[in-house]
Design a protein around this motif. Structure first.
Motif, PDB file in Angstrom:
ATOM      1  N   LEU A  58       0.833  -1.201   0.000  1.00 14.64           N
ATOM      2  CA  LEU A  58       0.000   0.000   0.000  1.00 14.64           C
ATOM      3  C   LEU A  58       0.867   1.251   0.000  1.00 14.64           C
ATOM      4  O   LEU A  58       1.859   1.321   0.731  1.00 14.64           O
ATOM      5  CB  LEU A  58      -0.905   0.040   1.235  1.00 14.64           C
ATOM      6  N   GLU A  59       0.471   2.231  -0.812  1.00 13.73           N
ATOM      7  CA  GLU A  59       1.137   3.526  -0.847  1.00 13.73           C
ATOM      8  C   GLU A  59       0.222   4.538  -0.168  1.00 13.73           C
ATOM      9  O   GLU A  59      -0.705   5.045  -0.787  1.00 13.73           O
ATOM     10  CB  GLU A  59       1.400   3.950  -2.286  1.00 13.73           C
ATOM     11  N   GLN A  60       0.483   4.811   1.101  1.00 10.58           N
ATOM     12  CA  GLN A  60      -0.371   5.735   1.857  1.00 10.58           C
ATOM     13  C   GLN A  60       0.101   7.167   1.654  1.00 10.58           C
ATOM     14  O   GLN A  60       1.176   7.556   2.123  1.00 10.58           O
ATOM     15  CB  GLN A  60      -0.332   5.390   3.345  1.00 10.58           C
TER      16      GLN A  60
ATOM     17  N   TRP B  31       2.916  13.852   1.528  1.00  6.99           N
ATOM     18  CA  TRP B  31       3.943  12.826   1.596  1.00  6.99           C
ATOM     19  C   TRP B  31       3.321  11.459   1.401  1.00  6.99           C
ATOM     20  O   TRP B  31       2.101  11.315   1.396  1.00  6.99           O
ATOM     21  CB  TRP B  31       4.645  12.852   2.962  1.00  6.99           C
ATOM     22  N   GLU B  32       4.177  10.458   1.287  1.00  7.67           N
ATOM     23  CA  GLU B  32       3.709   9.080   1.148  1.00  7.67           C
ATOM     24  C   GLU B  32       4.656   8.143   1.897  1.00  7.67           C
ATOM     25  O   GLU B  32       5.854   8.387   1.968  1.00  7.67           O
ATOM     26  CB  GLU B  32       3.720   8.709  -0.348  1.00  7.67           C
ATOM     27  N   PHE B  33       4.082   7.081   2.451  1.00  8.31           N
ATOM     28  CA  PHE B  33       4.914   5.949   2.876  1.00  8.31           C
ATOM     29  C   PHE B  33       4.287   4.692   2.328  1.00  8.31           C
ATOM     30  O   PHE B  33       3.099   4.659   2.001  1.00  8.31           O
ATOM     31  CB  PHE B  33       5.059   5.890   4.407  1.00  8.31           C
ATOM     32  N   GLN B  34       5.094   3.651   2.174  1.00  7.22           N
ATOM     33  CA  GLN B  34       4.592   2.382   1.643  1.00  7.22           C
ATOM     34  C   GLN B  34       4.758   1.269   2.676  1.00  7.22           C
ATOM     35  O   GLN B  34       5.754   1.216   3.385  1.00  7.22           O
ATOM     36  CB  GLN B  34       5.341   1.997   0.363  1.00  7.22           C
ATOM     37  N   ILE B  35       3.753   0.409   2.719  1.00  8.94           N
ATOM     38  CA  ILE B  35       3.764  -0.788   3.573  1.00  8.94           C
ATOM     39  C   ILE B  35       3.640  -2.009   2.671  1.00  8.94           C
ATOM     40  O   ILE B  35       2.738  -2.057   1.832  1.00  8.94           O
ATOM     41  CB  ILE B  35       2.574  -0.777   4.560  1.00  8.94           C
TER      42      ILE B  35
ATOM     43  N   THR C 102       9.475   5.853   1.602  1.00 11.61           N
ATOM     44  CA  THR C 102       8.731   7.116   1.756  1.00 11.61           C
ATOM     45  C   THR C 102       9.121   8.050   0.627  1.00 11.61           C
ATOM     46  O   THR C 102      10.201   7.907   0.038  1.00 11.61           O
ATOM     47  CB  THR C 102       9.059   7.841   3.086  1.00 11.61           C
ATOM     48  N   ASN C 103       8.264   9.004   0.304  1.00  9.06           N
ATOM     49  CA  ASN C 103       8.653  10.075  -0.619  1.00  9.06           C
ATOM     50  C   ASN C 103       7.776  11.308  -0.428  1.00  9.06           C
ATOM     51  O   ASN C 103       6.629  11.202   0.011  1.00  9.06           O
ATOM     52  CB  ASN C 103       8.596   9.619  -2.089  1.00  9.06           C
ATOM     53  N   ALA C 104       8.343  12.480  -0.762  1.00  4.63           N
ATOM     54  CA  ALA C 104       7.552  13.710  -0.811  1.00  4.63           C
ATOM     55  C   ALA C 104       6.659  13.637  -2.046  1.00  4.63           C
ATOM     56  O   ALA C 104       7.066  13.113  -3.086  1.00  4.63           O
ATOM     57  CB  ALA C 104       8.466  14.927  -0.873  1.00  4.63           C
TER      58      ALA C 104
HETATM   59 MN    MN Z   1       4.444   5.544  -4.668  1.00  3.64          MN
END
Ligand code: MN
Ligand code: ADP
Ligand code: MN
Ligand code: MN
Length: 337
Positions: A109-111, A179-183, A170-172
């Protein structure tokens, strides 16, 4: 000696459920057991029959308190017979995984989320009452002019790692303050467990730095990207064959399926899936290789390798990961069975 267990659960707030938590102090050696709360204060019960049961289902180290303190994620159950509460969406994810576990469904998932000034409600990085320069330089940007809130991102990522969550990056994002983080990749149930705990830790990191974290799908109207929760999905067959990858993508476009899925993909989906800002319109379904304007994207590398996974780009940032993972597991695994 004692330790603390932070009980975490998902409430009944509509249209988007929120996280609640409270602390239990336990004697060393005692396990955190079943507990309860006042459901009339969380839109989960009426005042005359207010108790809702908390059933611990997943626990991990508490990276904020450290020591032997823990976080305890709970399912909610009815006092009557301990069956799942109507707002308990994890129960259906368990069922889906039980039914299709032999296909080994994996999710990444890309939150995406937005940091807001808690007083003005304006995104971090937007000048007071005004607008920053248009989108372009902010995505994966570096430098004080483009970036706000990196201290929260770094704190959050460290906490997720210390808690043992499957955070993968993670990325801006495209809009300032976003922002985003991935699980992932992890299974249908674990992805929701880790994502909800990661959301909890993110809100707590925001508290430390005085910013509110929003998972609203379209926090700024106009020419600003919305916030999504792209959902990457594979089964053991898809990880072996491109035919299975295409079959999975097609299964989500079968008659009735797009409508069924969108109902579970978060509040305000029409506001975000406009056909602009790297989305397909909510009332159209398409899939394609490398296509960020499609509902479902097959990553370029997957077409290259002739195996891998698909990305459903439709879920909103405010979607419930248990609901999204249940829908995709049931739809794709049924088609691939
Ligand atoms: Mn992404
Ligand atoms: P994007 O290019 O869309 O921004 P990201 O790098 O943000 O992609 O996210 C990709 C996600 O896909 C990661 O969470 C990763 O763990 C996940 N992923 C990678 N391989 C698989 C797979 N085979 N099945 C499911 N998810 C996967
Ligand atoms: Mn993104
Ligand atoms: Mn993506």
């Amino acid at each position: 000696m004692v330790y603390r267990a932070e009980y975490i659960w998902i409430d009944g707030t509509e249209p988007t459920a929120e996280i609640r938590s409270k602390t239990k102090v336990l004697a060393d050696g005692d396990d955190p057991g079943i507990w309860g709360f006042d459901g009339s204060s969380t839109n989960q019960a009426t005042g005359d029959n207010s108790d809702v049961v908390l059933q611990p289902v997943f626990q991990c180290p508490d990276p904020i308190r450290g020591g032997n303190n823990i976080l305890v994620l709970c399912e909610t159950s009815l006092t009557l017979d301990l069956s799942p509460h109507p707002t308990n969406t994890r129960a259906a994810a368990r069922e889906a995984l039980k039914k299709y576990g032999d296909q080994e469904p994996w999710f990444g998932l890309e939150q995406e989320y937005t940091m807001l000034d808690p007083v003005t409600g304006w995104p971090a990085g937007f000048p007071a009452g005004g607008f920053p320069a248009p989108q372009g330089p902010y995505y994966c940007g570096v430098g004080a002019v483009k970036i706000r809130g990196r201290e929260i991102v770094e704190l959050h990522t460290g906490w997720c790692i210390d808690a043992g969550l499957a955070i993968s990056g993670t990325n801006a994002e495209v809009m300032p303050g976003q922002w985003e983080f991935q699980i992932g990749p992890v299974d249908t149930v674990t992805v929701g467990d880790h994502l909800w705990i990661a959301r909890y830790l993110l809100y707590r990191a925001g508290e430390e730095h005085g910013l509110e974290i929003s998972i609203a799908a379209k926090p700024m109207k106009g020419d600003w990207n919305g916030a999504g929760m792209h959902t990457n999905f594979s089964t053991n067959a898809m990880r072996e064959s491109y035919e299975a990858v295409e079959k999975a993508a097609q299964s989500m476009g079968a008659p009735g399926k797009p409508e069924e899925h969108l109902l579970g993909y978060g509040a305000g989906i029409e506001d975000r899936l406009t056909g602009a800002h790297e989305t397909q319109r909510y009332d159209q379904f398409s899939y394609g290789v490398s296509d960020r304007g499609a509902s479902v994207r097959i990553p370029w590398q997957v077409a290259q390798d002739q195996k891998g996974y698909i990305e459903d780009r439709r879920p909103n940032a405010n979607a419930d990961p248990y609901v999204v993972a249940t829908l995709m597991t049931n739809t794709c695994c049924e088609a691939l069975a």
